[in-house]
Scaffold this motif. Structure first.
Motif, mmCIF file in Angstrom:
data_model
loop_
_atom_site.group_PDB
_atom_site.id
_atom_site.type_symbol
_atom_site.label_atom_id
_atom_site.label_comp_id
_atom_site.label_asym_id
_atom_site.label_seq_id
_atom_site.Cartn_x
_atom_site.Cartn_y
_atom_site.Cartn_z
ATOM 1 N N SER A 20 68.342 8.195 -36.568
ATOM 2 C CA SER A 20 67.522 7.646 -35.277
ATOM 3 C C SER A 20 66.767 6.738 -36.101
ATOM 4 O O SER A 20 65.849 5.510 -35.293
ATOM 5 N N THR A 21 66.169 6.423 -36.998
ATOM 6 C CA THR A 21 65.156 5.739 -38.087
ATOM 7 C C THR A 21 65.524 5.413 -39.102
ATOM 8 O O THR A 21 65.132 4.406 -40.008
ATOM 9 N N GLY A 22 66.368 5.326 -39.941
ATOM 10 C CA GLY A 22 66.987 5.435 -41.299
ATOM 11 C C GLY A 22 65.814 5.386 -42.294
ATOM 12 O O GLY A 22 65.957 5.294 -43.267
ATOM 13 N N GLU A 23 64.546 6.330 -41.926
ATOM 14 C CA GLU A 23 63.835 6.600 -42.664
ATOM 15 C C GLU A 23 63.736 8.400 -43.174
ATOM 16 O O GLU A 23 64.544 8.990 -42.778
ATOM 17 N N ASP A 24 63.143 8.356 -44.772
ATOM 18 C CA ASP A 24 63.379 9.890 -45.488
ATOM 19 C C ASP A 24 64.753 10.502 -45.197
ATOM 20 O O ASP A 24 65.602 11.280 -45.225
ATOM 21 N N GLY A 25 65.712 8.884 -46.045
ATOM 22 C CA GLY A 25 67.207 9.396 -46.875
ATOM 23 C C GLY A 25 67.272 8.144 -47.437
ATOM 24 O O GLY A 25 66.967 7.010 -46.840
ATOM 25 N N TRP A 26 68.655 8.315 -47.466
ATOM 26 C CA TRP A 26 69.871 6.717 -47.424
ATOM 27 C C TRP A 26 70.847 6.849 -46.455
ATOM 28 O O TRP A 26 71.542 8.074 -46.339
ATOM 29 N N THR A 27 71.263 6.032 -46.447
ATOM 30 C CA THR A 27 71.856 5.290 -45.597
ATOM 31 C C THR A 27 73.383 4.775 -46.486
ATOM 32 O O THR A 27 72.603 3.407 -47.138
ATOM 33 N N TYR A 28 74.315 5.329 -46.184
ATOM 34 C CA TYR A 28 75.447 4.630 -47.095
ATOM 35 C C TYR A 28 76.935 4.294 -45.776
ATOM 36 O O TYR A 28 77.090 4.513 -45.390
ATOM 37 N N LEU A 29 77.287 2.239 -45.924
ATOM 38 C CA LEU A 29 78.475 2.321 -44.957
ATOM 39 C C LEU A 29 79.318 2.224 -46.110
ATOM 40 O O LEU A 29 79.277 1.733 -47.396
#
Length: 113
Positions: A20-29
């Motif tokens: 929900s925030t994109g915080e405390d981790g990584w996001t890959y598309l």
């Protein structure tokens, strides 16, 4: 609440925080998702951040670690995986411990509609 239920609730809360925030981790598309026009990519991310339709069918362990959804004409899947934070040697990944676990969310196509 049992210890196992508490653990799953903690994991779900930590996964929800990343989703929900994109915080405390990584996001890959995935490559395909990253090539979508900016407005559609933003719609995809918004839909994932707002997703709250977890059920026993799409979340059997109650950890909120992935789902599929439709955004416009696209069928999108997202999945959270767990890795050792900071490449610490000999540290076991504990999905409920944010100090030792790095969450990585991958967003990809399931199939176009």
């Amino acid at each position: 609440m049992t210890a196992q239920e508490e653990r799953r609730a903690t994991i779900a809360r930590l996964n929800d925080q990343l989703r929900s925030t994109g915080e405390d981790g990584w996001t890959y598309l995935s490559r395909g998702v990253s090539k979508l026009p900016t407005a559609i990519r933003e719609d995809v991310i918004r839909a994932i951040r707002l997703f709250c339709d977890f059920t026993p069918d799409n979340d059997p362990h109650g950890e909120h670690d992935g789902a599929t959804l439709t955004v416009g004409e696209y069928r999108i899947a997202w999945k959270i995986d767990y890795y050792t934070r900071g490449q610490q040697q000999g540290v076991k990944v504990d999905h409920a411990d944010p100090a030792t676990t790095l969450r990585v969310m991958t967003v990809m196509f399931v199939e176009p509609l």
